[in-house]
Design an enzyme around this catalytic site. Structure first.
Site, PDB file in Angstrom:
ATOM      1  N   GLY A  48       0.829  -1.202   0.000  1.00 34.44           N
ATOM      2  CA  GLY A  48       0.000   0.000   0.000  1.00 34.44           C
ATOM      3  C   GLY A  48       0.858   1.243   0.000  1.00 34.44           C
ATOM      4  N   ASP A  73       0.599  -1.324  -4.819  1.00 34.85           N
ATOM      5  CA  ASP A  73      -0.620  -0.552  -4.593  1.00 34.85           C
ATOM      6  C   ASP A  73      -1.588  -0.855  -5.723  1.00 34.85           C
ATOM      7  OD1 ASP A  73      -2.500   1.482  -3.618  1.00 34.85           O
ATOM      8  OD2 ASP A  73      -0.764   2.336  -2.582  1.00 34.85           O
ATOM      9  N   ASP A  93      -3.573  -5.929  -4.463  1.00 38.61           N
ATOM     10  CA  ASP A  93      -4.628  -5.643  -3.496  1.00 38.61           C
ATOM     11  C   ASP A  93      -4.228  -6.309  -2.184  1.00 38.61           C
ATOM     12  OD1 ASP A  93      -6.878  -5.638  -1.891  1.00 38.61           O
ATOM     13  OD2 ASP A  93      -8.250  -6.350  -3.435  1.00 38.61           O
ATOM     14  N   PHE A  94      -4.025  -5.522  -1.128  1.00 37.83           N
ATOM     15  CA  PHE A  94      -3.485  -6.120   0.097  1.00 37.83           C
ATOM     16  C   PHE A  94      -4.482  -6.996   0.857  1.00 37.83           C
ATOM     17  CE2 PHE A  94      -3.798  -1.424   1.395  1.00 37.83           C
ATOM     18  CZ  PHE A  94      -5.081  -1.521   1.912  1.00 37.83           C
ATOM     19  N   HIS A 113      -4.224   2.194   9.902  1.00 36.08           N
ATOM     20  CA  HIS A 113      -5.092   3.166  10.587  1.00 36.08           C
ATOM     21  C   HIS A 113      -6.322   3.516   9.756  1.00 36.08           C
ATOM     22  CE1 HIS A 113      -3.606   7.379   9.027  1.00 36.08           C
ATOM     23  NE2 HIS A 113      -3.737   6.520   8.046  1.00 36.08           N
TER      24      HIS A 113
END
Length: 204
Positions: A48, A73, A93-94, A113
């Site tokens: 990301g 990313d 795509d994580f 976060h």
């Protein structure tokens, strides 16, 4: 946002300006590295990683350390990323299994976060099967104190809660999250005045 690439690029620059401190200036890369990887191995996967600012900083400050540095990313983000020597960009795509196996560092800066615990656990558990015994997950995030929270961290906490149903986390909350994912924190490095920290994490 994907339909407006100019706005995407501006957002990326804004995010970089919000946290101008470079992590690699406060993290003992060479000490943590141990035996350096050979050129065919992967030094770091920046999950990301947006436009790759943090990966570019690592390559710039450690030019003699061999090994691939890969920024992952979504394609609409990478479309606005500027190329850099010694840094690769790869669509990923994580929430899907991590395709790069055996990297020394799997680095996530300001990724977790954005998400509540359930999704964070999913993201982290995609990385664990790709790790080698010497691999480390580096989580570069705000770790807010229980009292006396800096206003920047408090503002970001409220923003994350309103925008994404997520939060900035305390040390205890990070530890609990890692436990849910089957991980544990083994070291931590705090830097800058906003309670930014790098948490070094391995499987339990």
């Amino acid at each position: 946002m994907p339909q407006h690439p100019k706005h995407m690029k501006s957002l990326g620059h804004l995010m970089a300006l919000q946290r101008p401190t470079v992590w690699v200036d406060h993290f003992p890369v060479l000490e943590q590295l141990g035996e350096p990887p050979n050129p065919d191995k992967t030094l770091m996967v920046d999950i990301g990683g947006g436009f790759g600012q943090q990966s570019k900083a690592l390559r710039s400050r450690c030019p003699n350390v061999e090994g691939k540095i890969i920024v992952q990313d979504m394609p609409q983000t990478l479309a606005s990323a500027e190329p850099a020597e010694g840094v690769e960009f790869s669509e990923h795509d994580f929430f899907q299994p991590q395709p790069v196996k055996g990297a020394k560092f799997y680095y996530l800066r300001h990724v977790l976060h954005d998400w509540p615990d359930e999704q964070c656990v999913q993201i982290l558990q995609q990385v664990i099967p790709a790790m080698a015994p010497e691999s480390r997950i580096l989580i570069d995030e705000v770790v807010i104190p229980v009292t006396g929270v800096p206003w920047q961290a408090a503002f970001m906490d409220l923003l994350m809660m309103e925008s994404f149903a997520s939060i900035e986390r305390t040390r205890a909350e990070w530890e609990a999250l890692m436990d849910k994912a089957g991980l544990k924190i083994i070291e931590e490095y705090y830097y800058d005045g906003k309670e930014q920290a790098i948490l070094v994490v391995i499987p339990k």
